[in-house]
Write a protein that holds these residues in place. Structure first.
Motif, PDB file in Angstrom:
ATOM      1  N   LEU A 299       0.983  -1.091   0.138  1.00  0.00           N
ATOM      2  CA  LEU A 299      -0.450  -0.216  -0.024  1.00  0.00           C
ATOM      3  C   LEU A 299       0.738   1.146  -0.234  1.00  0.00           C
ATOM      4  CD1 LEU A 299      -2.930  -0.803   2.615  1.00  0.00           C
ATOM      5  CD2 LEU A 299      -3.154  -0.319   0.305  1.00  0.00           C
ATOM      6  N   VAL A 300       0.992   2.142  -0.830  1.00  0.00           N
ATOM      7  CA  VAL A 300       1.807   3.140  -1.458  1.00  0.00           C
ATOM      8  C   VAL A 300       1.493   4.739  -1.343  1.00  0.00           C
ATOM      9  CG1 VAL A 300       3.255   2.388  -2.316  1.00  0.00           C
ATOM     10  CG2 VAL A 300       1.908   3.324  -4.172  1.00  0.00           C
ATOM     11  N   GLU A 301       1.260   5.721  -0.988  1.00  0.00           N
ATOM     12  CA  GLU A 301       1.387   7.239  -0.494  1.00  0.00           C
ATOM     13  C   GLU A 301       2.463   8.036  -0.890  1.00  0.00           C
ATOM     14  OE1 GLU A 301      -0.646   8.565   2.491  1.00  0.00           O
ATOM     15  OE2 GLU A 301       1.108   7.805   4.039  1.00  0.00           O
ATOM     16  N   PRO A 302       1.748   8.844  -2.085  1.00  0.00           N
ATOM     17  CA  PRO A 302       2.936  10.104  -2.063  1.00  0.00           C
ATOM     18  C   PRO A 302       2.990  10.865  -0.887  1.00  0.00           C
ATOM     19  CG  PRO A 302       0.646  10.493  -3.839  1.00  0.00           C
ATOM     20  CD  PRO A 302       0.348   9.228  -2.459  1.00  0.00           C
ATOM     21  N   VAL A 303       4.342  11.508  -1.030  1.00  0.00           N
ATOM     22  CA  VAL A 303       4.507  11.714   0.800  1.00  0.00           C
ATOM     23  C   VAL A 303       5.169  13.211   0.256  1.00  0.00           C
ATOM     24  CG1 VAL A 303       4.742  10.096   2.634  1.00  0.00           C
ATOM     25  CG2 VAL A 303       6.567  10.563   0.628  1.00  0.00           C
ATOM     26  N   VAL A 304       5.853  13.031  -0.912  1.00  0.00           N
ATOM     27  CA  VAL A 304       7.153  14.283  -1.367  1.00  0.00           C
ATOM     28  C   VAL A 304       6.153  14.462  -2.168  1.00  0.00           C
ATOM     29  CG1 VAL A 304       8.665  15.986  -1.943  1.00  0.00           C
ATOM     30  CG2 VAL A 304       8.686  14.454   0.098  1.00  0.00           C
ATOM     31  N   ALA A 305       5.059  15.808  -3.475  1.00  0.00           N
ATOM     32  CA  ALA A 305       5.024  15.956  -4.508  1.00  0.00           C
ATOM     33  C   ALA A 305       4.734  17.128  -4.649  1.00  0.00           C
ATOM     34  CB  ALA A 305       4.199  14.876  -5.179  1.00  0.00           C
ATOM     35  N   VAL A 306       5.339  18.227  -5.312  1.00  0.00           N
ATOM     36  CA  VAL A 306       4.714  20.159  -5.838  1.00  0.00           C
ATOM     37  C   VAL A 306       3.698  20.082  -6.222  1.00  0.00           C
ATOM     38  CG1 VAL A 306       5.754  21.851  -5.869  1.00  0.00           C
ATOM     39  CG2 VAL A 306       7.781  20.851  -4.908  1.00  0.00           C
ATOM     40  N   HIS A 307       4.486  19.129  -6.761  1.00  0.00           N
ATOM     41  CA  HIS A 307       2.580  19.128  -8.792  1.00  0.00           C
ATOM     42  C   HIS A 307       1.601  18.494  -8.445  1.00  0.00           C
ATOM     43  CE1 HIS A 307       6.736  21.345  -9.232  1.00  0.00           C
ATOM     44  NE2 HIS A 307       6.254  22.077 -10.649  1.00  0.00           N
ATOM     45  N   ASP A 308       0.902  18.329  -9.169  1.00  0.00           N
ATOM     46  CA  ASP A 308       0.020  17.731  -9.812  1.00  0.00           C
ATOM     47  C   ASP A 308       0.311  16.634 -10.383  1.00  0.00           C
ATOM     48  OD1 ASP A 308      -2.904  16.468  -9.440  1.00  0.00           O
ATOM     49  OD2 ASP A 308      -3.809  17.761 -10.303  1.00  0.00           O
ATOM     50  N   LEU A 309       0.902  15.601  -9.344  1.00  0.00           N
ATOM     51  CA  LEU A 309       0.760  13.581  -9.966  1.00  0.00           C
ATOM     52  C   LEU A 309       0.635  13.877 -11.492  1.00  0.00           C
ATOM     53  CD1 LEU A 309       2.462  12.232  -7.172  1.00  0.00           C
ATOM     54  CD2 LEU A 309       3.491  13.675  -9.010  1.00  0.00           C
ATOM     55  N   ASP A 310      -1.459  13.574 -10.906  1.00  0.00           N
ATOM     56  CA  ASP A 310      -2.585  13.519 -11.846  1.00  0.00           C
ATOM     57  C   ASP A 310      -2.337  14.048 -13.132  1.00  0.00           C
ATOM     58  OD1 ASP A 310      -3.598  11.141 -10.955  1.00  0.00           O
ATOM     59  OD2 ASP A 310      -5.800  12.771 -10.890  1.00  0.00           O
ATOM     60  N   ASN A 311      -1.812  15.121 -13.129  1.00  0.00           N
ATOM     61  CA  ASN A 311      -1.993  16.195 -14.091  1.00  0.00           C
ATOM     62  C   ASN A 311      -0.164  17.069 -14.773  1.00  0.00           C
ATOM     63  OD1 ASN A 311      -4.786  15.445 -15.030  1.00  0.00           O
ATOM     64  ND2 ASN A 311      -5.131  16.613 -13.019  1.00  0.00           N
ATOM     65  N   ILE A 312       0.377  15.945 -14.634  1.00  0.00           N
ATOM     66  CA  ILE A 312       2.108  16.703 -14.936  1.00  0.00           C
ATOM     67  C   ILE A 312       1.509  17.149 -16.339  1.00  0.00           C
ATOM     68  CG2 ILE A 312       4.142  15.757 -15.115  1.00  0.00           C
ATOM     69  CD1 ILE A 312       3.516  13.504 -13.084  1.00  0.00           C
TER      70      ILE A 312
END
Length: 1616
Positions: free
Chosen positions: A1117-1130
């Motif tokens: 089970l993984v989750e993003p923890v560092v992402a400044v930008h929208d990973l759905d719409n890069i």
């Protein structure tokens, strides 16, 4: 030639200059980088190395420790302390302990960090150890997370090592030495001992039965060395059992020697997963127009691989030739990369794309590398691929292969056994390869030639589904009917093909054939036996198409048979009622026919019941039998029945018949089971339900065989089945549904534990020189009566004769064994070692056992007087049997007691290692198959015959055939005895049985491989991989990465036949992909840091919108923890100056899944399970689905206990023990999570005695005050204990969700629970607005539930602060998609599925009601009104679609065609807002029903196009929906403006006519939206420090309309 090359360079330079001139202002290329780290705190690499070595062989860990400590003095010199040097140093110490390729695999496993979870488990045990000694200085304040995922272990009292003995904790070696000096303390209370687990490292010099001393510490620290040396010394003296649990408490890194701390100070970065950047085909905009002006810039120093071809250029070679033009050449490369992205091709270009890809791969110098480059960068490569000229030979071979395998199909086999290509991951494959390499290593130590090793490893294990049928055929079976001959059935059709005809569910086919034989084995004097008779007669009278029969026996006579005393007690036998009934039955059957005989048995039951009001437990008496006999035959006989009775009592023939019938049952082993029923020989429960279930299953088997012509009209079905799978005896311990346990014996033939070399085997008379494929090792505790009984059964077994088996004896004894026992062992040893070839050796040994039993076990004479007498008696026996008595006398008089004791102790150690049991062990090992514990009354010599026949047939025969063909080269011809070969067969077959692999294979060799296959040969490898792959498939994206790693480290031979789809209509791959694997480059050259493996995407397209997805192993089970930008719409062109977009994910937890079953019943749906530690037994909970009895829970590495939840679940059920323990004892199941592979648990439950007919789910219809006061139903009583299931408890505010309470912000009343899901920054922006709109209109406390999987790190950082500010509660929940449920591939469809498929299991069991509100909705009313609405007993409530906007009539698909017919007048509802009564939803199994509908419909790509909406609407005939009043959901597209003023919620559903962007529509339609948006934005900026400005300009929105979003388009469909 030279002129030509100069010309081409010149041309290239001109081209370069042209490109550069035209693109001076071109933006710089952008990259994407992703990494994944474990949530738990760091683990030192040195300790991981030890764990990995112990996986190879336990003693290697201890060898490694000694090597490391021995060289410790050299570690402190001026060596570099960089991480890479340390890894090399660890490898330098570890590799010599292993042979290649195991050593290479060890190296890869080490840098893969695959042993890290095992150290986390030890950390958990260390915390438990400290917390069991309450001391403020010691006990670590527990992390608030129930699962202790990120918990740190602080050094207790500043110490880095401590010893736990159960009674004491020692922090100084001096305390340990003092404790060792005091023998009385060592004895102590055995109940205080620390528990030793199967995975624990027990020092090989430890003695079983000694006090346990568990050392917590880390190799490399000073204190570890001191403790270790002292403990090894104590273990050698037999004073302690030394157990090591490697842990490094926080703060101890500084005390570490060189290299110890590498990996201990930073998070564990993981590999073994894939990252996908999918191209989004945006039809219109659904992206957030807020601009992020601040952000973390994490630049990656990584250099790009310039050797990869780009549009025909290999830039590394160009740069070598023209280094002075580096910047221009690199600019040209960047231009080529960013301009070659294709997400569409014309149809004619697609036609041969698959075949062209195969040609490119097969003709490359490194085909695996080429395949990986193509399928991982496909959008950049596709245009050059499509222009390639195709060779006909490639196309022809692919077409020829596709006549044998479907185009695009992927398969893979490891050493012949198929692996599931969809579920395979690096960790699973490495484990499978490791298993096979270990076996190959063991086999080569046994001198087996390499070619034979390969042949052995490619033999498939036996099929798990083998059925064993008891061959009951005998004249003691009394059949009531015969379907082929009785007049009763003459109207039935006798055509066998009728069985293939369809019938209604539950209907039985009436065919005039004896296809089904139901034979009841019963004691006619028992209640169960007589009730079975009534059931048979009832089924017979109802024309059930089964041939019914009975076998009768007397339980008392069988007990006499077991005691071998039936001959002596002949007179007592007369008094037995069972025997009386059997004789009378036989008489009636012989004289008056079978019908009347059954009537007699029925009458016996009738008189028994009539004589007593308590029918269930009334006792049968002799006069009942006599009365029944008289009543039955009175109408048929002339002489008085009483006279016949008297005459029959003295009839010897009938008495003999009765005894023979009982002997048959005794021989078959069926007397120990209560009233067994044999369905064509299969043993089942004697209930009508079990019989009908077995009938249905057997029908399917017969249908299959009839269809394939294996059963013909004249086939005797019973004879066929019994000849194929018949066994002569039934013992549930040997033939059970559970997979038997196996141990590998090859490790005990060489090395320190070479205990099997000392055994002298016993054989049946005159078979000593034959090869014996089957070896029974009898572990016998000779100080117990049951041990002696087992020993004598073993001797009887050989006396009865066995040509294929030998028996080896492993004697053990308790610590205080006296000289009597030692003399017996010595006498036995002398006989087996010197005289085992003699004809009467077995008789002599049996007499010796008898003597020993009488003298020692049954009497307690004084030892002093009897030792000499015992020797004399042994000599007498020897003389009588023709053995030289003097040899015995001299050997027994002078023998060394210590020598025998040490041999007994050695066996004790062996038994402890393989069984984990300290003493008193009686067990049988049949070629490694473990039968333990042995129940003396039920384990007889016949069971050894049964084990022999089953194991020989299933596992051993084909191995023996391979061994017999071996041409032995490195073996002395004098060594090639039958004993040597028997040892080899025993070792090999036991090792092979421990492999985890399927019994399915495929014939890969029939496929052609000249032009379309990758072939990598390695004759020396014992691993062979066969595969069929579509190179342009998501499966191949992952597998090409995995196969390259395997080739790099272990060089297996591979044959990969490429099987592309032939005629493509669209691009097969629309994504970039990276498979993340670690390498030595991850370890720093300069300091002790580990930079971890990362996915790096260089030069990604700037103007295309990309979506990031992680392809992780199933249990993660993984989750993003560092992402400044929208990973759905890069959109990389928005990155500004940042060159690389960074994303970091956490492995938040592992998923523990399982299947729960109940024998002969459907899975116990709704059964509640809890999981925790011994100290906190309830940390997470879940319930069992009806679908396959599936359940899942979230866990971290550690030792867990699974049990049934208190309340109705544990009142009705208990976990079934492996050895069928007491049926009313509540127990827990120990579950160990010590790897990244998670775990699948198979568990069986049984109903408690007396509760067999009670139902688990009690409908809670009358929800009146009385019910609630009583609180006794499943819902009200049981749900009180439930806590956060798979929820993130650290973020839950832990309020009692359903009770009245006073919340923050002055909110009063019962909490309203609202559930929503969002993905991407735009929808998170909408979600904040939805939250605000709810809170502004609802005065009661509100708790929001969000699905964690898809939330961005920014939102997860913001929501706790928002909850605090606005006074609401929230909880993040998650659920892993079950492997058996058809998986959606598109992210948006997965999100829709989460809205509806897991409602019964995703929330804590204590939650009773929840409202789903779409993220893009604005609420205008008090949600309490909706929450309290009466749903009229229905589990779901939705709003029907409006129909007053007539413009949209053409889009209302539910009014015509399929939907109109299916709905039958019911409304079609919209899924943007709905209420779930979870209480009713779980009680009616609505979740199970929805999943069944989904599984059926989702495999058709054309169905469920609006998944979250179509599914509940389709299923509403089974899962009823309450239709909410229309005003609860208004949306402009469907409802029109006339009803807008009454709207209680407004949803921004898309308009399929105008396709207006969502943000533009929001501002126009919802008057309050801009204010809410502005408030949410200001709050976000204040909390996160982001200068976020929503762009209000409508012009900007219009400009972006044409830009993109499939997501919005899909959503418009969902809300049509």
């Amino acid at each position: 030639m030279r002129i030509r090359s100069e010309y081409s360079v010149l041309l290239l330079l001109l081209l370069l200059l042209g490109i550069i001139a035209s693109s001076t202002s071109a933006p710089s290329p952008k990259n994407v980088q992703t990494s994944l780290r474990a949530k738990w705190s760091a683990t030192p690499l040195l300790l991981e190395a030890g764990e990995l070595l112990s996986k190879h062989q336990q003693h290697l860990l201890w060898d490694f420790i000694e090597n490391w400590l021995h060289d410790a003095s050299h570690h402190d010199d001026a060596q570099s302390h960089s991480a890479k040097d340390c890894v090399n140093n660890i490898l330098h110490h570890a590799r010599p302990l292993l042979r290649d390729p195991l050593a290479s695999l060890f190296e890869f496993s080490l840098i893969l960090r695959s042993a890290s979870p095992a150290l986390v488990l030890y950390r958990q045990l260390a915390l438990d150890s400290l917390s069991s000694f309450p001391d403020d200085e010691i006990v670590e304040a527990k992390n608030s997370s129930g699962l202790r995922v990120g918990v740190t272990l602080n050094s207790p009292r500043g110490k880095c090592c401590w010893l736990d003995t159960g009674d004491h904790l020692f922090f100084h070696v001096s305390e340990l030495l003092q404790w060792l000096q005091a023998p009385d303390q060592l004895v102590g209370d055995t109940f205080q001992r620390p528990q030793v687990f199967e995975f624990d490292h027990v020092h090989f010099d430890s003695t079983t039965g000694s006090p346990v001393a568990v050392l917590y510490g880390a190799l490399g620290t000073t204190c570890f060395k001191e403790f270790h040396v002292a403990l090894v010394g104590a273990a050698k003296q037999g004073k302690v059992k030394y157990v090591l649990r490697p842990v490094l408490p926080a703060g101890c890194e500084t005390h570490f020697g060189h290299c110890g701390s590498v990996g201990a100070s930073e998070s564990v970065n993981l590999g073994g997963y894939g990252v996908e950047l999918a191209l989004k085909n945006m039809e219109y905009k659904a992206m957030d127009d807020s601009t992020i002006k601040k952000g973390v810039t994490l630049e990656d120093p990584r250099t790009e691989d310039l050797s990869q071809e780009v549009r025909g250029f290999i830039f590394s070679k160009i740069l070598e030739r023209k280094p002075e033009l580096t910047s221009e050449i690199m600019a040209f490369r960047d231009y080529l990369l960013s301009s070659t992205i294709s997400d569409t091709l014309d149809v004619w270009e697609l036609k041969d794309l698959g075949h062209q890809t195969v040609q490119r791969i097969v003709r490359a110098s490194d085909p695996l590398q080429s395949m990986q480059d193509i399928n991982q960068n496909f959008p950049s490569i596709v245009s050059s691929l499509s222009r390639m000229k195709l060779d006909d030979s490639v196309r022809d071979e692919i077409m020829a292969n596709q006549r044998m395998i479907p185009p695009g199909k992927s398969l893979m086999a490891l050493n012949g056994a198929l692996v599931n290509v969809e579920d395979i991951d690096l960790y699973l494959l490495i484990d499978m390869v490791h298993q096979d390499l270990l076996l190959a290593d063991q086999f080569s130590k046994l001198k087996i030639p390499h070619s034979t090793v390969r042949k052995l490893l490619s033999t498939l294990p036996p099929s798990e589904s083998d059925m064993f049928r008891v061959d009951f055929r005998s004249n003691h079976v009394h059949y009531l009917n015969n379907l082929e001959e009785d007049d009763k059935y003459k109207r039935w059709r006798s055509n066998l093909n009728e069985i293939l005809m369809p019938v209604f569910p539950g209907q039985l086919r009436q065919i005039r054939k004896n296809l089904f034989h139901a034979v009841f084995v019963l004691d006619p004097a028992t209640t169960c036996g007589l009730e079975s008779i009534d059931m048979i007669i009832s089924l017979y009278e109802n024309n059930v198409p089964v041939r019914f029969g009975i076998v009768l026996y007397s339980s008392k006579y069988i007990m006499q048979l077991e005691d071998h005393s039936a001959k002596d007690d002949g007179d007592k036998f007369e008094e037995d009622i069972s025997n009386m009934i059997i004789r009378l039955f036989s008489y009636i059957k012989g004289n008056h026919g079978i019908q009347m005989a059954f009537e007699f048995l029925s009458n016996v039951n009738k008189f028994r019941i009539e004589s007593d009001d308590h029918a269930d437990d009334s006792h049968l008496e002799l006069h009942h039998v006599e009365s029944a006999f008289v009543e039955t035959i009175l109408p048929k006989v002339k002489s008085p029945p009483q006279e016949i009775l008297l005459k029959l009592e003295k009839e010897p023939e009938l008495k003999e018949l009765s005894q023979e019938s009982s002997k048959l049952v005794f021989k078959l082993g069926l007397s120990k089971i209560q009233c067994p029923l044999l369905m064509n020989g299969l043993v089942i429960d004697p209930t009508e339900e079990a019989l009908l279930n077995a009938l249905n299953e057997e029908t399917q088997r017969i249908q299959e065989q009839v269809y394939y012509g294996q059963i013909k009209p004249h086939t005797d079905v019973l004879a066929k089945f019994l000849s194929e799978a018949g066994i002569q005896r039934y013992n549930p311990r040997i033939i059970s549904d559970n997979k038997p346990r196996f141990i590998s014996l090859s490790t005990f033939i060489f090395g320190e534990a070479s205990i099997l070399n000392d055994i002298d085997y016993l054989h049946s008379p005159e078979t000593m020189d034959d090869l014996k494929p089957v070896t029974h090792l009898l572990g016998v505790d000779i100080t117990s009566a049951s041990g002696m009984k087992l020993l004598r059964q073993g001797l009887n077994y050989l006396m009865e004769g066995s040509t294929d088996a030998r028996v080896g004896l492993l004697f053990s004894a308790n610590q205080s064994s006296d000289s009597f026992t030692l003399l017996f062992v010595k006498a036995f040893d002398i006989t087996t070692s010197t005289y085992s070839h003699k004809k009467n050796v077995l008789d002599f040994l049996d007499q010796l056992c008898s003597l020993y039993q009488k003298k020692f076990i049954t009497t307690s004479a004084l030892e002093v007087d009897t030792t000499q007498a015992f020797i004399d008696k042994v000599c007498e026996l020897a003389e009588a049997n023709g053995f030289p008595s003097e040899d015995y006398r001299s050997a027994l008089s002078e023998f060394s007691a210590d020598e025998v004791r040490s041999q007994l102790m050695k066996v004790g150690k062996f038994l402890y290692r393989v069984l984990g049991s300290e003493s008193g062990v009686n067990a049988v090992f049949t070629n490694g198959r473990v039968t333990y514990p042995i129940h003396e009354s039920t384990f007889l010599s016949a069971d050894l015959h049964l084990l022999e026949s089953i194991e020989l047939k299933k596992r051993i025969k084909h191995i023996m055939e391979i061994i017999e063909e071996v041409k032995w080269q490195d073996v002395d011809p004098d060594m090639l005895t039958s004993k040597f070969l028997s040892d080899i067969v025993m070792a090999v077959s036991s090792s092979m049985a421990t492999r985890e692999r399927t019994s399915e294979g495929a014939r890969f060799e029939i496929l052609n491989d000249q032009y379309s296959a990758i072939i990598l040969n390695n004759e020396n490898s014992s691993i062979h991989i066969d595969a069929v792959l579509d190179p342009l498939s998501p499966t191949s994206q992952k597998l090409s990465g995995i196969l390259r790693v395997l080739w790099k480290y272990i060089q297996p031979s591979m044959r990969i036949v490429l099987n592309p789809l032939s005629s493509l209509a669209d691009l097969p791959l629309k994504s970039y992909y990276r498979y993340v694997v670690p390498s030595m480059d991850d370890f720093s050259n300069t300091d002790s840091s580990i930079n971890g493996p990362k996915a790096f995407f260089a030069n990604m397209p700037l103007s295309k919108t990309l979506t990031m997805n992680l392809d992780v192993p199933e249990p993660w089970l993984v989750e993003p923890v560092v992402a400044v930008h929208d990973l759905d719409n890069i959109l990389l062109e928005n990155l500004g100056d940042t060159r690389t977009l960074q994303a970091v994910f956490d492995l938040e937890a592992l998923v523990l899944t399982g299947h729960c079953s109940e024998k002969d019943h459907d899975p116990p749906r709704g059964l509640q399970l809890i999981l925790g530690t011994q100290i906190s037994p309830h940390l997470v909970d879940t319930l069992v689905m009806a679908n396959l009895g599936y359940w899942q829970m979230k866990v971290s590495p550690g030792v867990w206990f699974l049990q049934l939840a208190p309340g109705r679940s544990s009142e009705l059920y208990i976990l079934k023990e492996e050895d069928d323990g007491s049926q009313n004892k509540q127990s827990s199941k120990l579950i160990t999570i010590n790897s990244l592979r998670g775990k699948v648990v198979h568990m069986e439950v049984v109903k408690r005695k007396g509760k067999e007919h009670e139902k688990l789910l009690i409908p809670d219809d009358g929800e009146n005050v009385q019910d609630q006061k009583r609180g006794s139903t499943w819902n009200s009583n049981l749900l009180k204990w439930a806590s956060g299931f798979i929820g993130n408890n650290e973020q839950s505010k832990k309020a009692e969700s359903n009770s009245p309470e006073k919340a923050r912000g002055g909110r009063h009343g019962k909490t309203i629970n609202i559930f929503s899901i969002a993905s991407g920054h735009l929808y998170e922006r909408f979600l904040k607005i939805m939250i605000l709109s709810v809170l502004k209109n609802t005065p009661r406390p509100v708790k929001f539930w969000f699905i964690k999987n898809y939330l961005s790190p920014r939102f997860k950082d913001l929501i706790p602060r928002m909850a605090q500010e606005y006074g609401f509660e929230y909880e993040l929940i998650t659920y892993k998609w079950p492997t058996w449920l058809h998986k959606q591939k598109e992210k948006q469809r997965i999100i829709w599925a989460y809205k509806i498929l897991f409602l019964d299991v995703i929330f804590p069991l204590s939650l009773e009601k929840v409202i789903f509100v779409d993220a893009d909705q604005v609420v205008r009313a008090d949600m309490g009104e909706l929450y309290d609405m009466d749903l009229k007993g229905k589990p779901l409530a939705y709003t029907p679609f409006c129909d007053n906007n007539k413009e949209m009539d053409g889009y209302r698909f539910w009014r015509q065609g399929f939907w109109k017919d299916h709905l039958r007048g019911k409304p079609y509802h919209i899924s943007a807002l709905y209420v779930v009564d979870l209480k009713k939803f779980r009680e009616t199994a609505a979740g199970d029903n929805l999943r069944v509908f989904y599984e059926t419909l989702s495999k058709d790509p054309n169905s469920l196009s609006n998944l979250d909406q179509d599914l509940p609407n389709y299923a509403q005939h089974n899962v009823p929906i309450f239709s909410l009043p229309q005003e609860w959901l208004w949306c402009e597209s469907w409802c029109g403006n006339a009803t807008k003023s009454k709207a209680k919620t407004i949803d921004l559903c898309n308009n399929p006519m105008t396709k207006e962007p969502k943000l533009q529509g929001a501002r126009r339609i919802v008057s309050e939206w801009p204010d809410l948006d502005s408030e949410a934005s200001r709050f976000t900026a204040r909390i996160l420090g982001d200068d976020q400005e929503p762009t209000q300009s409508p012009d900007r929105s219009k400009d972006l309309t044409s830009e993109d979003s499939l997501k919005e388009d899909l959503e418009s469909k969902a809300e049509l």
